[in-house]
Write an enzyme that holds these catalytic residues in place. Structure first.
Site, PDB file in Angstrom:
ATOM      1  N   GLY A   1       0.806  -1.216   0.000  1.00 54.80           N
ATOM      2  CA  GLY A   1       0.000   0.000   0.000  1.00 54.80           C
ATOM      3  C   GLY A   1       0.839   1.266   0.000  1.00 54.80           C
ATOM      4  O   GLY A   1       2.047   1.227  -0.284  1.00 54.80           O
TER       5      GLY A   1
ATOM      6  N   TYR B   1      17.019   1.094   9.342  1.00 57.26           N
ATOM      7  CA  TYR B   1      16.794   1.985   8.182  1.00 57.26           C
ATOM      8  C   TYR B   1      17.055   3.453   8.501  1.00 57.26           C
ATOM      9  O   TYR B   1      16.657   4.324   7.729  1.00 57.26           O
ATOM     10  CB  TYR B   1      15.339   1.909   7.691  1.00 57.26           C
ATOM     11  CG  TYR B   1      14.741   0.535   7.640  1.00 57.26           C
ATOM     12  CD1 TYR B   1      15.192  -0.401   6.724  1.00 57.26           C
ATOM     13  CD2 TYR B   1      13.695   0.192   8.489  1.00 57.26           C
ATOM     14  CE1 TYR B   1      14.627  -1.657   6.678  1.00 57.26           C
ATOM     15  CE2 TYR B   1      13.120  -1.058   8.441  1.00 57.26           C
ATOM     16  CZ  TYR B   1      13.599  -1.988   7.529  1.00 57.26           C
ATOM     17  OH  TYR B   1      13.041  -3.225   7.491  1.00 57.26           O
TER      18      TYR B   1
ATOM     19  N   ARG C   1       1.731  -1.525   5.997  1.00 52.70           N
ATOM     20  CA  ARG C   1       2.001  -0.352   6.833  1.00 52.70           C
ATOM     21  C   ARG C   1       0.793   0.580   6.960  1.00 52.70           C
ATOM     22  O   ARG C   1       0.482   1.066   8.037  1.00 52.70           O
ATOM     23  CB  ARG C   1       3.171   0.423   6.220  1.00 52.70           C
ATOM     24  CG  ARG C   1       3.712   1.529   7.088  1.00 52.70           C
ATOM     25  CD  ARG C   1       4.697   2.406   6.304  1.00 52.70           C
ATOM     26  NE  ARG C   1       5.689   1.669   5.573  1.00 52.70           N
ATOM     27  CZ  ARG C   1       6.890   1.337   6.058  1.00 52.70           C
ATOM     28  NH1 ARG C   1       7.248   1.711   7.250  1.00 52.70           N
ATOM     29  NH2 ARG C   1       7.735   0.647   5.317  1.00 52.70           N
TER      30      ARG C   1
ATOM     31  N   CYS D   1      23.611  -3.572  24.031  1.00 57.21           N
ATOM     32  CA  CYS D   1      25.038  -3.238  23.890  1.00 57.21           C
ATOM     33  C   CYS D   1      25.447  -3.101  22.430  1.00 57.21           C
ATOM     34  O   CYS D   1      26.166  -3.959  21.894  1.00 57.21           O
ATOM     35  CB  CYS D   1      25.873  -4.286  24.600  1.00 57.21           C
ATOM     36  SG  CYS D   1      25.502  -4.296  26.345  1.00 57.21           S
TER      37      CYS D   1
ATOM     38  N   ARG E   1      13.349  -0.472  13.404  1.00 56.82           N
ATOM     39  CA  ARG E   1      13.308   0.427  12.247  1.00 56.82           C
ATOM     40  C   ARG E   1      14.392   1.514  12.294  1.00 56.82           C
ATOM     41  O   ARG E   1      15.062   1.747  11.293  1.00 56.82           O
ATOM     42  CB  ARG E   1      11.917   1.049  12.064  1.00 56.82           C
ATOM     43  CG  ARG E   1      10.802   0.008  11.902  1.00 56.82           C
ATOM     44  CD  ARG E   1       9.507   0.612  11.391  1.00 56.82           C
ATOM     45  NE  ARG E   1       9.653   1.051  10.028  1.00 56.82           N
ATOM     46  CZ  ARG E   1       9.758   2.300   9.656  1.00 56.82           C
ATOM     47  NH1 ARG E   1       9.660   3.265  10.538  1.00 56.82           N
ATOM     48  NH2 ARG E   1       9.932   2.601   8.393  1.00 56.82           N
TER      49      ARG E   1
ATOM     50  N   PRO F   1      -1.684  -4.194   1.190  1.00 59.38           N
ATOM     51  CA  PRO F   1      -1.165  -3.160   2.093  1.00 59.38           C
ATOM     52  C   PRO F   1      -0.805  -3.724   3.464  1.00 59.38           C
ATOM     53  O   PRO F   1      -1.484  -4.604   3.984  1.00 59.38           O
ATOM     54  CB  PRO F   1      -2.339  -2.190   2.207  1.00 59.38           C
ATOM     55  CG  PRO F   1      -3.549  -3.034   1.984  1.00 59.38           C
ATOM     56  CD  PRO F   1      -3.141  -4.117   1.025  1.00 59.38           C
TER      57      PRO F   1
HETATM   58  N1  LLP Z   1       3.663  -7.109  -0.540  1.00 61.25           N
HETATM   59  C1  LLP Z   1       4.933  -7.535  -0.585  1.00 61.25           C
HETATM   60  C2  LLP Z   1       5.315  -8.555  -1.553  1.00 61.25           C
HETATM   61  C3  LLP Z   1       5.879  -6.972   0.291  1.00 61.25           C
HETATM   62  O1  LLP Z   1       7.137  -7.387   0.236  1.00 61.25           O
HETATM   63  C4  LLP Z   1       5.475  -5.990   1.224  1.00 61.25           C
HETATM   64  C5  LLP Z   1       6.437  -5.393   2.151  1.00 61.25           C
HETATM   65  C6  LLP Z   1       4.127  -5.596   1.250  1.00 61.25           C
HETATM   66  C7  LLP Z   1       3.253  -6.170   0.346  1.00 61.25           C
HETATM   67  C8  LLP Z   1       3.596  -4.578   2.198  1.00 61.25           C
HETATM   68  O2  LLP Z   1       4.107  -3.301   1.937  1.00 61.25           O
HETATM   69  P1  LLP Z   1       3.529  -2.018   2.729  1.00 61.25           P
HETATM   70  O3  LLP Z   1       2.080  -1.844   2.370  1.00 61.25           O
HETATM   71  O4  LLP Z   1       3.692  -2.308   4.188  1.00 61.25           O
HETATM   72  O5  LLP Z   1       4.373  -0.890   2.286  1.00 61.25           O
HETATM   73  N2  LLP Z   1      10.370  -3.441   7.480  1.00 61.25           N
HETATM   74  C9  LLP Z   1      10.313  -2.301   6.598  1.00 61.25           C
HETATM   75  C10 LLP Z   1       9.322  -2.513   5.497  1.00 61.25           C
HETATM   76  C11 LLP Z   1       9.570  -3.776   4.710  1.00 61.25           C
HETATM   77  C12 LLP Z   1       8.540  -4.001   3.658  1.00 61.25           C
HETATM   78  C13 LLP Z   1       8.686  -5.353   3.085  1.00 61.25           C
HETATM   79  N3  LLP Z   1       7.672  -5.697   2.150  1.00 61.25           N
HETATM   80  C14 LLP Z   1      10.020  -1.060   7.412  1.00 61.25           C
HETATM   81  O6  LLP Z   1       9.873  -1.151   8.623  1.00 61.25           O
HETATM   82  O7  LLP Z   1       9.984   0.054   6.864  1.00 61.25           O
END
Ligand code: LLP
Length: 430
Positions: free
Chosen positions: A243, A331, A291, A358, A327, A289
């Site tokens: 998303g 990142y 996040r 640590c 995070r 989606p």
């Molecule tokens: N579909 C696939 C194939 C994905 O790899 C991901 C996220 C999503 C959907 C969902 O994406 P979103 O809607 O959440 O943007 N850990 C990182 C984010 C890694 C995202 C990995 N893939 C962070 O904390 O920013």
């Protein structure tokens, strides 16, 4: 300006989740503590569901963002499907009675066991990422006397303009089948007896604040679908991947595109194309989606342990750490920090908010002006996505408890992990 959200805001100088004062939940459950708002969760999901209403569309929540059973259960009962990336995630869906017919399976490294599990539950679709995976899936399905529905994850080589660790649709990324190889890969898939070619998908990255790269990727998928149709390979669904991004509250941050605007643009583009090329025959549209469904539904509460002032830096040492919220360390992500009960009478200072782990990389926020004293509670804002799911037990730290607030009612949805549980599976050799 404090970064608050409609469901996490101050009343009488105290930060609340919906109508529940956060000091109350800290007194009961301690910190570090993840607190989620049910109303925020439903509101976010409904933004997608409403924009899809009346259409053949499916919202498959990317549960890697937050896979707590209570969250999955709420979303499943609201009609969500799920985007999974492991057999373990499928077991979570099944545990809450989610419908496998609404499950899609993403990821570059699916094992034979995971394929078997997913096939035995007849999931909606495997999002296949390589030729080798196509062949493995064909074999596994054949050995079970089944046909696997597949979609190819096509890598459209579009720059999503996000952090390099969460950009996934470039040639340099490990994900998907290269755009130029996609036609051949579809031809190969169509010739395999135990596969049914069902759709196409892409996912170009996460935390995208602008939807232009997503629409560019859509155009590339449309081009492929048309080329395939000319060869008699007809696709029944088109999956746009993750998303839109969310607002983390950093000064100068671009506002995220509203979900309804993004989906509106996707549907307008698709409708015009279907009218022009297919006499208006619709195609099913899937979104994955994560996040934007859970990000702003949660905060991480943490207690200030010590203040340590130095020549170059002041440190606000809190009881949450990189193992609770990766995070920032991973990142350099900017997360908002708000006092649960803002103080007056304590002078403000510039601090790095750091944890007890640590590692110098163990920080949650840098260069923040805070008026804090030991014992104060801080809220790390918009921590509902990729928070607890990425938590670890580094330094033998139990993972945080999680609660869901529903108005004035509080539900404990995950108990705090106790250190002895962390080594219960281990053995000494003597
Ligand atoms: N579909 C696939 C194939 C994905 O790899 C991901 C996220 C999503 C959907 C969902 O994406 P979103 O809607 O959440 O943007 N850990 C990182 C984010 C890694 C995202 C990995 N893939 C962070 O904390 O920013």
């Amino acid at each position: 300006m404090p970064h608050t959200t409609p469901h996490f805001s101050y009343h009488d100088g105290v930060l609340h989740a919906e109508s529940t004062p956060l000091p109350q939940v800290v007194a009961e459950y301690g910190t570090p503590l993840y607190v989620y708002s049910k109303a925020a969760l439903l509101g976010n999901f409904d933004a997608y569901a409403d924009a899809c209403s009346g259409r053949d569309a499916l919202v498959c929540y990317a549960m890697k963002a937050n896979s707590n059973l209570a969250i999955l259960d709420i979303l499943a009962r609201r009609g969500a499907g799920f985007d999974i990336v492991s057999g373990g995630e499928l077991l979570r869906v099944l545990a809450v009675g989610g419908d496998p017919q609404k499950v899609i399976f993403s990821g570059v490294g699916k094992s034979v066991e995971e394929m078997r599990l997913a096939l035995s539950h007849d999931i909606l679709c495997f999002n296949v990422e390589s030729i080798a995976e196509l062949h493995r899936l064909n074999e596994v399905a054949g050995s079970m006397g089944k046909k696997a529905r597949i979609s190819l994850r096509v890598n459209p080589n579009v720059d999503p303009k996000t952090h390099p660790y969460i950009a996934t649709g470039l040639k340099a990324n490990k994900f998907g089948v290269a755009f130029d190889d996609a036609l051949d890969t579809y031809r190969a898939a169509a010739a395999l007896p135990h596969l049914e070619v069902a759709g196409i998908d892409c996912h170009i990255g996460s935390q995208l604040l602008d939807d232009a790269p997503l629409l560019e990727a859509l155009d590339k998928l449309i081009e492929l679908i048309d080329d395939l149709a000319l060869e008699g390979i007809v696709l029944h669904h088109l999956d746009m991947g993750g998303g839109v991004g969310i607002n983390y509250g950093e000064v100068g941050e671009a506002p995220p595109v509203p979900v309804s605007d993004y989906l509106g643009r996707v549907f307008r583009r698709i409708d015009a194309w279907r009218r022009e090329k297919y006499d208006g025959a619709p195609i099913k549209v899937i979104f994955e989606p994560g996040r934007s469904i859970v990000g702003d539904t949660g905060v991480l509460l943490t207690t200030v342990e010590y203040l340590k002032k130095g020549d170059e830096k002041n440190f606000c040492i809190v009881d949450a750490a990189m193992n609770d919220l990766m995070r920032p360390a991973l990142y350099q992500a900017w997360m908002g920090v708000q006092p649960v009960q803002p103080r007056s009478g304590v002078s403000a200072d510039l601090y790095d908010v750091v944890g007890p782990v640590c590692e110098s990389g163990d920080w949650l926020a840098r260069d923040r002006i805070l008026s804090a004293e030991p014992g104060d509670v801080l809220a790390i804002m918009s921590a509902g996505a990729y928070g607890l799911t990425m938590a670890s037990n580094y330094n033998t730290r139990g993972r945080a408890a999680e609660i869901i607030v529903d108005g004035g009612t509080v539900h404990l949805v995950r108990e705090r992990e106790q250190p002895v549980q962390l080594f219960a599976q281990e053995k000494v050799i003597r």
